[in-house]
Enzyme design. Structure first.
Site, PDB file in Angstrom:
ATOM      1  N   ARG A   1       9.748  58.647  49.119  1.00  0.00           N
ATOM      2  CA  ARG A   1      10.949  58.571  49.963  1.00  0.00           C
ATOM      3  C   ARG A   1      10.588  58.354  51.433  1.00  0.00           C
ATOM      4  O   ARG A   1      11.358  57.761  52.187  1.00  0.00           O
ATOM      5  CB  ARG A   1      11.780  59.851  49.819  1.00  0.00           C
TER       6      ARG A   1
ATOM      7  N   ASN B   1      58.692  37.471  38.136  1.00  0.00           N
ATOM      8  CA  ASN B   1      59.317  38.174  37.027  1.00  0.00           C
ATOM      9  C   ASN B   1      58.917  37.517  35.709  1.00  0.00           C
ATOM     10  O   ASN B   1      58.919  36.307  35.601  1.00  0.00           O
ATOM     11  CB  ASN B   1      60.835  38.142  37.173  1.00  0.00           C
TER      12      ASN B   1
ATOM     13  N   LYS C   1      47.708  28.194  31.966  1.00  0.00           N
ATOM     14  CA  LYS C   1      47.848  27.132  32.955  1.00  0.00           C
ATOM     15  C   LYS C   1      48.309  27.771  34.264  1.00  0.00           C
ATOM     16  O   LYS C   1      49.301  28.506  34.283  1.00  0.00           O
ATOM     17  CB  LYS C   1      48.877  26.108  32.476  1.00  0.00           C
ATOM     18  N   HIS C   2      47.586  27.523  35.326  1.00  0.00           N
ATOM     19  CA  HIS C   2      47.908  28.097  36.638  1.00  0.00           C
ATOM     20  C   HIS C   2      48.075  29.611  36.563  1.00  0.00           C
ATOM     21  O   HIS C   2      49.016  30.189  37.107  1.00  0.00           O
ATOM     22  CB  HIS C   2      49.151  27.435  37.217  1.00  0.00           C
TER      23      HIS C   2
ATOM     24  N   THR D   1       3.575  47.771  45.994  1.00  0.00           N
ATOM     25  CA  THR D   1       3.264  46.435  46.494  1.00  0.00           C
ATOM     26  C   THR D   1       1.789  46.354  46.878  1.00  0.00           C
ATOM     27  O   THR D   1       1.089  45.387  46.547  1.00  0.00           O
ATOM     28  CB  THR D   1       4.150  46.090  47.708  1.00  0.00           C
TER      29      THR D   1
ATOM     30  N   HIS E   1      51.543  40.015  40.563  1.00  0.00           N
ATOM     31  CA  HIS E   1      51.857  39.087  41.645  1.00  0.00           C
ATOM     32  C   HIS E   1      50.674  38.206  41.994  1.00  0.00           C
ATOM     33  O   HIS E   1      49.573  38.447  41.549  1.00  0.00           O
ATOM     34  CB  HIS E   1      52.308  39.863  42.887  1.00  0.00           C
TER      35      HIS E   1
ATOM     36  N   ASP F   1      72.657  40.905  32.933  1.00  0.00           N
ATOM     37  CA  ASP F   1      72.706  39.455  32.741  1.00  0.00           C
ATOM     38  C   ASP F   1      71.450  38.888  32.104  1.00  0.00           C
ATOM     39  O   ASP F   1      71.516  38.005  31.243  1.00  0.00           O
ATOM     40  CB  ASP F   1      73.022  38.736  34.057  1.00  0.00           C
TER      41      ASP F   1
END
Length: 535
Positions: A68, A429, A286-287, A41, A535, A489
């Site tokens: 340093r 899910n 979307k979303h 500088t 999630h 199921d």
């Protein structure tokens, strides 16, 4: 004690980013402010013909150890930390010949840029600034008497206030500058700490560091958050190396909203699962959930097939492409209302077509994120935050274990892999129906997996009705589940819809029951051993 006005008579400048340095220093000098600087500088200001003292002249010590050690000295820190109306402090300054510093101008070694270019370990360590943060914190702590500037963008405002206030800076300005300075060093230290965490195995015998920090620089203030009553902003993380929403440049369109940022990120991460050298792919989001994803021989074909999955949800959605946006795809995409298009690049013809929709945002990310790349995600909680590795598991790297009597056909295998790529990006899910490299029904974010299965099947039936098909689009499709079926199921719902093959992680206590149900229904099923909860 804070003073409303502090006259600036002496400034210390020590900057890594020298943009605007000479002009700013010349303006300070023209206002009668004495200049002190360090190293590079000092050389730059001296070369510009400015009267500037060197810090080594103050300390009596030359810069050493490759720079340093240069500012870690009472002659510097005493000048920054001395309280002006404290007699003992003033006596100490006089006794040791230390001059007060009213304005500190410092920006730090480019550590974030160094790690972003994947520099060597030693180079990264060498770009950890020590003296700069120490001076910044000293000046910021003593903001009752000292102004600290850490951002080149503030030079103009500082000069304007000096002129307006007769060479002084007010207390409100100094407090605001101090707050910004502490935030800058905090973000800087966070970048260092997080990089260091990635270089070791952690502490106390765990892979998790004992302390974690989050830092970033303001990229954009947003009108509001998810809802109008919530404030929001987008911050860019230091050391950016991942192509995507943070690397993208916006060519046109309205300012991105909070929800646009979130959804666009989800869309681009999803489409990045598809290697552009292999095939064109389009994801419509979307979303933060895919409402249609497809492969194709061209982008326009992939878009048409993705749109066909759920054109109702695609209205006002985000379109992500894995290849350079071309004119043919652009012309088709702009036919319906779309919030954002994001792609690695775009042809001039495509850019001109999109320009006809002035509110449509076009983002060019410059590349695709690597779905296999390591990284971390952060989620805030009340009183803390969760940190985890990014889900870098890719279906192409997973051995597929055939668990049913019938193995999938070659076509089914291709669709199973395709569907599992998508399930990774659907909120849990998650159930995804796919056929011939396109989604035909997606069930997302339900509390029970069977409900997701039913919704996905309903979407497939709805798609068939739209095109006048006699049978549901689920007929002959495959199904991907982001996690195991806890009961038969959900799988039976897929079988009833006409699916012929299933891909899922496996690992349920009732796997045998689910496998038996698949065999009874004539389904082929494979286990991946990898769950994709989102999630």
């Amino acid at each position: 004690m804070s003073h409303d006005q502090v006259r600036v008579t002496r400034a210390l400048l020590s900057v890594s980013d020298k943009a605007g340095l000479v002009a700013f220093a010349r303006a300070l000098d023209a206002r009668g402010i004495a200049l002190v600087s360090t190293g590079g500088t000092h050389r730059e200001l001296q070369a510009a013909g400015l009267p500037v003292a060197e810090v080594a002249d103050l300390t009596g010590y030359p810069e050493m150890m490759d720079g340093r050690v240069k500012t870690l000295h009472p002659a510097v820190h005493g000048g920054l930390l001395a309280v002006r109306d404290n007699p003992e402090h003033q006596a100490a300054l006089a006794a040791h010949g230390i001059a007060a510093i009213d304005l500190l101008v410092v920006n730090l070694y480019p550590f974030e840029a160094t790690i972003a270019r994947d520099a060597s370990y030693d180079d990264c360590v060498e770009n950890i600034d020590v003296g700069g943060p120490a001076m910044i914190r000293a000046a910021a702590k003593n903001h009752a008497d000292v102004a600290v500037v850490v951002d080149v963008a503030d030079y103009g405002a500082i000069l304007a206030e000096l002129d307006a206030q007769g060479g002084s800076l007010c207390g409100g300005t100094r407090r605001a500058l101090a707050g910004k300075a502490f935030a800058r060093t905090a973000a800087y230290d966070a970048a260092i700490a997080n990089w260091m965490a990635g270089q070791s195995e952690g502490t106390a015998g765990t892979s998790a560091p004992a302390f974690r920090a989050i830092g970033g620089s303001l990229a954009q203030s947003l009108r509001y958050g998810e809802n109008p009553h919530q404030k929001a902003a987008f911050y860019r993380a230091p050391g950016l190396v991942r192509a995507g929403i943070a690397s993208a440049r916006q060519l046109q369109g309205k300012e991105l909203s909070y929800n646009n940022f979130n959804d666009t990120d989800a869309a681009y991460e999803c489409v990045a699962e598809f290697d552009p050298a292999r095939i064109a792919a389009v994801a419509i989001i979307k979303h933060a959930n895919p409402c249609g994803v497809a492969e194709g021989a061209s982008l326009v074909e992939a878009y048409e097939r993705a749109l066909a999955c759920d054109p109702t949800s695609a209205f006002g959605g985000i379109v992500a492409l894995n290849r350079t946006l071309d004119a043919e795809a652009a012309a088709r995409i702009v036919e319906i209302f779309t919030e954002v298009i994001i792609a690695p690049d775009a042809s001039p013809e495509a850019i001109a077509i999109v320009a006809g929709k002035k509110n449509l945002r076009l983002l060019l990310a410059g590349g695709l994120p690597d779905p296999r790349a390591t990284g971390e995600t952060v989620k805030t909680l009340s009183g803390g935050f969760l940190v985890q590795d990014r889900d870098a598991a890719v279906i192409d790297d997973m051995p597929l274990d055939v668990v049913t009597k019938r193995a999938p056909t070659e076509r089914e295998y291709a669709d199973l892999r395709f569907a599992y790529r998508i399930a990774k990006h659907v909120k849990s899910n998650a159930i995804v129906y796919a056929r011939d490299g396109a989604t035909v029904g997606i069930g997302a974010g339900q509390m029970s997996r069977v409900d997701s299965s039913r919704i996905a099947a309903w979407k497939a039936a709805e798609g068939a009705a739209r095109i006048g098909a006699a049978e549901s689009l689920a007929k002959g499709a495959v199904v991907a589940s982001d996690a195991f079926f806890p009961f038969a199921d959900g799988l039976l719902a897929a079988a009833e819809a006409g699916a012929t093959a299933v891909i899922q992680p496996g690992g349920s206590m009732r796997d045998a029951e689910v496998i038996a149900a698949a065999d009874a229904a004539g389904l082929a099923m494979v286990f991946t051993g990898h769950r994709h909860f989102r999630h």
